[in-house]
Scaffold this active site. Structure first.
Site, PDB file in Angstrom:
ATOM      1  N   ASP A 165       0.840  -1.205   0.000  1.00 48.43           N
ATOM      2  CA  ASP A 165       0.000   0.000   0.000  1.00 48.43           C
ATOM      3  C   ASP A 165       0.872   1.251   0.000  1.00 48.43           C
ATOM      4  OD1 ASP A 165      -3.229   0.261   0.862  1.00 48.43           O
ATOM      5  OD2 ASP A 165      -2.052   2.103   1.113  1.00 48.43           O
TER       6      ASP A 165
ATOM      7  N   ASP B 262       3.699   2.824  -4.481  1.00 46.13           N
ATOM      8  CA  ASP B 262       2.738   3.615  -5.261  1.00 46.13           C
ATOM      9  C   ASP B 262       2.576   2.816  -6.550  1.00 46.13           C
ATOM     10  OD1 ASP B 262       1.406   5.239  -7.046  1.00 46.13           O
ATOM     11  OD2 ASP B 262       2.396   7.089  -6.367  1.00 46.13           O
TER      12      ASP B 262
ATOM     13  N   TYR C  69     -12.949   7.905 -13.352  1.00 42.10           N
ATOM     14  CA  TYR C  69     -13.103   6.669 -12.567  1.00 42.10           C
ATOM     15  C   TYR C  69     -13.813   5.586 -13.395  1.00 42.10           C
ATOM     16  CZ  TYR C  69     -14.202   3.647  -8.569  1.00 42.10           C
ATOM     17  OH  TYR C  69     -14.299   2.575  -7.704  1.00 42.10           O
TER      18      TYR C  69
ATOM     19  N   LYS D 106     -12.242   1.968 -14.682  1.00 43.04           N
ATOM     20  CA  LYS D 106     -12.780   0.668 -14.267  1.00 43.04           C
ATOM     21  C   LYS D 106     -13.244  -0.157 -15.478  1.00 43.04           C
ATOM     22  CE  LYS D 106     -11.996   1.089  -9.880  1.00 43.04           C
ATOM     23  NZ  LYS D 106     -11.025   0.225  -9.222  1.00 43.04           N
TER      24      LYS D 106
ATOM     25  N   THR E 190     -16.643   1.476   2.867  1.00 37.91           N
ATOM     26  CA  THR E 190     -15.198   1.627   3.106  1.00 37.91           C
ATOM     27  C   THR E 190     -14.899   3.117   3.247  1.00 37.91           C
ATOM     28  OG1 THR E 190     -14.565   1.964   0.801  1.00 37.91           O
ATOM     29  CG2 THR E 190     -14.724  -0.328   1.531  1.00 37.91           C
TER      30      THR E 190
HETATM   31  N1  LIG Z   1     -15.950   1.210  -1.798  1.00 39.89           N
HETATM   32  C1  LIG Z   1     -16.692   1.015  -2.861  1.00 39.89           C
HETATM   33  O1  LIG Z   1     -17.918   1.257  -2.841  1.00 39.89           O
HETATM   34  C2  LIG Z   1     -16.077   0.497  -4.131  1.00 39.89           C
HETATM   35  C3  LIG Z   1     -16.941   0.140  -5.175  1.00 39.89           C
HETATM   36  C4  LIG Z   1     -16.404  -0.348  -6.360  1.00 39.89           C
HETATM   37  C5  LIG Z   1     -15.032  -0.488  -6.494  1.00 39.89           C
HETATM   38  N2  LIG Z   1     -14.222  -0.130  -5.468  1.00 39.89           N
HETATM   39  C6  LIG Z   1     -12.776  -0.300  -5.686  1.00 39.89           C
HETATM   40  O2  LIG Z   1     -12.249  -1.104  -4.660  1.00 39.89           O
HETATM   41  C7  LIG Z   1     -10.859  -0.811  -4.503  1.00 39.89           C
HETATM   42  C8  LIG Z   1     -10.559  -0.600  -3.025  1.00 39.89           C
HETATM   43  O3  LIG Z   1     -11.244   0.567  -2.598  1.00 39.89           O
HETATM   44  P1  LIG Z   1     -11.822   0.737  -1.112  1.00 39.89           P
HETATM   45  O4  LIG Z   1     -13.255   1.066  -1.228  1.00 39.89           O
HETATM   46  O5  LIG Z   1     -11.390  -0.391  -0.273  1.00 39.89           O
HETATM   47  O6  LIG Z   1     -11.085   2.097  -0.705  1.00 39.89           O
HETATM   48  P2  LIG Z   1     -10.055   2.436   0.466  1.00 39.89           P
HETATM   49  O7  LIG Z   1      -9.748   3.860   0.317  1.00 39.89           O
HETATM   50  O8  LIG Z   1     -10.606   1.951   1.759  1.00 39.89           O
HETATM   51  O9  LIG Z   1      -8.764   1.552   0.106  1.00 39.89           O
HETATM   52  C9  LIG Z   1      -7.920   1.869  -0.972  1.00 39.89           C
HETATM   53  C10 LIG Z   1      -6.489   1.575  -0.587  1.00 39.89           C
HETATM   54  O10 LIG Z   1      -5.667   1.784  -1.747  1.00 39.89           O
HETATM   55  C11 LIG Z   1      -4.508   2.490  -1.338  1.00 39.89           C
HETATM   56  N3  LIG Z   1      -3.974   3.230  -2.486  1.00 39.89           N
HETATM   57  C12 LIG Z   1      -4.513   4.305  -3.110  1.00 39.89           C
HETATM   58  N4  LIG Z   1      -3.712   4.710  -4.099  1.00 39.89           N
HETATM   59  C13 LIG Z   1      -2.644   3.872  -4.111  1.00 39.89           C
HETATM   60  C14 LIG Z   1      -1.475   3.784  -4.903  1.00 39.89           C
HETATM   61  N5  LIG Z   1      -1.225   4.650  -5.905  1.00 39.89           N
HETATM   62  N6  LIG Z   1      -0.598   2.796  -4.642  1.00 39.89           N
HETATM   63  C15 LIG Z   1      -0.827   1.923  -3.632  1.00 39.89           C
HETATM   64  N7  LIG Z   1      -1.911   1.963  -2.840  1.00 39.89           N
HETATM   65  C16 LIG Z   1      -2.805   2.931  -3.076  1.00 39.89           C
HETATM   66  C17 LIG Z   1      -4.960   3.404  -0.231  1.00 39.89           C
HETATM   67  O11 LIG Z   1      -3.897   3.847   0.572  1.00 39.89           O
HETATM   68  C18 LIG Z   1      -5.947   2.495   0.509  1.00 39.89           C
HETATM   69  O12 LIG Z   1      -5.303   1.752   1.513  1.00 39.89           O
HETATM   70  C19 LIG Z   1     -10.574   0.407  -5.377  1.00 39.89           C
HETATM   71  O13 LIG Z   1      -9.981  -0.013  -6.578  1.00 39.89           O
HETATM   72  C20 LIG Z   1     -11.956   0.970  -5.622  1.00 39.89           C
HETATM   73  O14 LIG Z   1     -12.013   1.700  -6.821  1.00 39.89           O
HETATM   74  C21 LIG Z   1     -14.703   0.355  -4.289  1.00 39.89           C
END
Ligand SMILES: NC(=O)c1ccc[n+]([C@@H]2O[C@H](COP(=O)([O-])OP(=O)(O)OC[C@H]3O[C@@H](n4cnc5c(N)ncnc54)[C@H](O)[C@@H]3O)[C@@H](O)[C@H]2O)c1
Length: 274
Positions: A38, A64, A176, A180, A211
């Site tokens: 992360d 990153d 976004y 995706k 989240t």
């Molecule tokens: N939460 C939702 O409703 C939802 C819905 C559809 C898809 N998603 C996808 O699920 C995935 C996880 O999201 P989440 O909801 O758990 O969010 P979150 O913010 O809780 O977790 C995302 C994590 O990714 C890390 N991160 C961000 N940019 C980064 C980078 N450049 N390099 C390394 N780490 C990085 C952050 O530090 C964080 O720990 C994402 O790809 C998001 O687009 C989430």
């Protein structure tokens, strides 16, 4: 060792929070040794600590995912420590260019998609590029690095986190949604190209999940009511709902499944999946 991931090494990007963190904990419960990768090393380390406190094995790595050298170093750290990578969940992502993942109780209230500068007509190239760099190029770089390691040890399974937003247009989120949709196509291309190395590539497209990313919106009661109303199963998703789908796709139970996407979305886009 028992469990559906017994003896396997799993690397999870975005493993410090939300969906990625749920995958780390679930996979460890099923016997995997887990690499928590992360941007936020402090939070990643605390996920590793949690796994080790429960008797599991884990390391944390700062990365990153939009930076090629860092992604290569991440995969190298996994191989140096555990000898191989058997499974990978590419979950690192951002909802928009200014998004910063936070602890649940410190969610920024300004995380909104109706800001003027998020609309296509006013979106800056820099903010578009950042979202594509992290959400799409970062997933491609992750797939590439782990595939190299997997190809040297007889194969593996990759799961890319897409979204219902790859299928449904969302206001103020063109970057976004495009990222995706790209992840889903990348997954299909990866599946046909990497099959020869014994590597399966699938995607998971979450609906609305509780989240940090959805935190500002989920603290708005009327927003939550609307989302629940349009979700046939009448609830928001939990990170564990997504981790369970990832676990299936990474496990041997899915050994004949590749190039597939699962939408754990409570039926939200049941009508427009194809
Ligand atoms: N939460 C939702 O409703 C939802 C819905 C559809 C898809 N998603 C996808 O699920 C995935 C996880 O999201 P989440 O909801 O758990 O969010 P979150 O913010 O809780 O977790 C995302 C994590 O990714 C890390 N991160 C961000 N940019 C980064 C980078 N450049 N390099 C390394 N780490 C990085 C952050 O530090 C964080 O720990 C994402 O790809 C998001 O687009 C989430």
């Amino acid at each position: 060792m028992t469990g559906r991931m017994a003896g396997k090494v799993a690397l999870v990007t975005g493993g410090a929070s939300g969906i990625g963190m749920a995958c780390c904990v679930r996979f460890a419960d099923e016997g995997a040794r887990v690499v928590v990768a992360d941007l936020n090393l402090e939070r990643a380390s605390s996920v590793s600590d949690q796994i080790m406190a429960s008797g599991g094995d884990s390391i944390s790595v700062a990365v990153d995912t939009s930076v090629p050298e860092e992604v290569e170093a991440m995969a190298a750290a996994a191989v140096d420590t555990y000898g191989t990578i058997d499974a990978c969940v590419a979950a690192a992502g951002i909802s928009h260019a200014d998004y910063v993942s936070r602890e649940p109780d410190e969610q920024a209230s300004e995380d909104r998609f109706d800001r003027h500068d998020m609309m296509l007509i006013d979106k800056s190239l820099a903010s578009w590029q950042r979202v594509i760099d992290v959400n799409l190029t970062g997933v491609m770089l992750t797939n590439q690095s782990v595939a190299k390691a997997m190809s040297e040890s007889g194969g593996g399974a990759i799961v890319n986190i897409a979204s219902v937003a790859g299928k449904t247009a969302l206001m103020g989120a063109s970057d976004y949604c495009v990222s995706k949709a790209g992840v889903w196509m990348l997954t299909k291309c990866g599946a046909i190209e990497l099959a020869r190395y014994g590597i399966r590539v699938n995607a998971v497209g979450p609906g609305y999940i509780k989240t940090s990313m959805s935190g500002a919106a989920t603290s708005n009661e009327s927003w939550v009511e609307e989302r629940i109303k349009e979700t046939p199963l009448r609830r928001l998703g939990e990170p564990s709902d997504i981790a369970n789908a990832c676990l299936y796709l990474c496990s041997d139970e899915a050994s004949f499944v590749t190039g597939e996407i699962i939408f754990p979305d409570g039926g939200l886009i049941a009508d427009s999946r194809s």
